[in-house]
Design an enzyme around this catalytic site. Structure first.
Site, PDB file in Angstrom:
ATOM      1  N   ASP A 141      -2.063 -13.365 -24.847  1.00  0.00           N
ATOM      2  CA  ASP A 141      -3.222 -13.020 -25.671  1.00  0.00           C
ATOM      3  C   ASP A 141      -4.406 -13.838 -25.180  1.00  0.00           C
ATOM      4  O   ASP A 141      -4.268 -15.041 -24.920  1.00  0.00           O
ATOM      5  CB  ASP A 141      -2.962 -13.320 -27.144  1.00  0.00           C
ATOM      6  CG  ASP A 141      -1.856 -12.443 -27.738  1.00  0.00           C
ATOM      7  OD1 ASP A 141      -1.411 -11.512 -27.047  1.00  0.00           O
ATOM      8  OD2 ASP A 141      -1.458 -12.710 -28.880  1.00  0.00           O
ATOM      9  N   ASP A 150       0.510  -1.540 -35.816  1.00  0.00           N
ATOM     10  CA  ASP A 150       0.558  -2.883 -36.372  1.00  0.00           C
ATOM     11  C   ASP A 150       0.563  -2.772 -37.896  1.00  0.00           C
ATOM     12  O   ASP A 150      -0.343  -2.174 -38.478  1.00  0.00           O
ATOM     13  CB  ASP A 150      -0.632  -3.705 -35.890  1.00  0.00           C
ATOM     14  CG  ASP A 150      -0.669  -3.790 -34.370  1.00  0.00           C
ATOM     15  OD1 ASP A 150       0.409  -3.802 -33.753  1.00  0.00           O
ATOM     16  OD2 ASP A 150      -1.775  -3.830 -33.800  1.00  0.00           O
TER      17      ASP A 150
END
Length: 242
Positions: A9, A131
């Site tokens: 990330d 998500d």
């Protein structure tokens, strides 16, 4: 055998992890994501999941040059997500080296655009991002919850030809508290041919083994590596011996 996918990330060009998607709970693990990716490659991984967290927050790709460097300096197969909101964004992602892109928010807010991309680029290059927080799909860097429930949301796109879904249980993400195995079992029971990539909460090799035993095709994990809870070479050797 479950597919093992390490994650990087990116915020401000650095390798970070958040807790439950909270940008205020950020830990920087490496200044250079490329060096981290090279470490994964040296350990024996062949795949990499990259998230542009700046992009997710800004609603357009920000760290395209990091993606370009990852492609140029490793031979990893990269799937890339975060901030892909327009035709220009998705073209940038592919031009900079992504083999696949993960798209979530657009699938909620602009379903016609997502379906056009699916038709143009094909199901092998398009990963549907799903998500989940409190049973609902979250969008825009997890800052907003939609009204879309997980299973019906997946069905509409599976019916359009989606084959791969990356599902993150947000309450688990970055917590090292174990993955949401029951949730992933539910998804696989509903859509047994789906290539489901589980994400969130992995803390150990035992967690990965539990997902494999549950029949989950693939898993993304990051913090457990950075915190030293998973030995990369041991994991690869264990996987290869199965």
């Amino acid at each position: 055998m479950i597919e093992l996918i390490p994650a990087i990330d990116i915020i401000d060009g650095k390798c970070v992890r958040l807790t439950k998607g909270d940008y205020a709970q950020k830990t920087v693990y490496a200044d250079d994501p490329v060096a981290m990716a090279q470490r994964f490659e040296e350990a024996g991984f062949r795949r990499l999941h990259v998230v542009d967290l700046d992009g997710a927050k800004s609603r357009h790709i920000v760290n395209s040059q990091v993606l370009r460097r990852l492609k140029a300096q490793t031979s990893l197969t990269i799937d890339f997500g975060g901030g892909i909101k327009t035709d220009e964004d998705i073209e940038t992602a592919f031009e900079c080296g992504a083999s696949m892109v993960t798209v979530g928010s657009v699938a909620v807010t602009q379903p016609e655009l997502f379906s056009r991309w699916l038709a143009k680029y094909g199901s092998e290059r398009m990963i549907l991002g799903a998500d989940v927080r409190n049973g609902l799909i979250s969008i825009n860097g997890w800052k907003e919850d939609s009204t879309e429930e997980l299973l019906p949301f997946l069905k509409q796109y599976i019916d359009m030809g989606v084959k791969t879904v990356l599902c993150t249980e947000i309450s688990k993400d970055g917590t090292l508290s174990g993955p949401a195995v029951a949730l992933y079992r539910e998804v696989m029971a509903a859509y047994p041919t789906l290539h489901l990539i589980a994400s969130g909460g992995v803390s150990s090799v035992d967690d990965i083994n539990e997902l494999e035993a549950a029949g989950i095709p693939a898993v993304v994990f990051g913090k457990a590596i950075y915190e030293g809870r998973i030995d990369l070479k041991q994991l690869i050797n264990s996987s290869n011996s199965k």
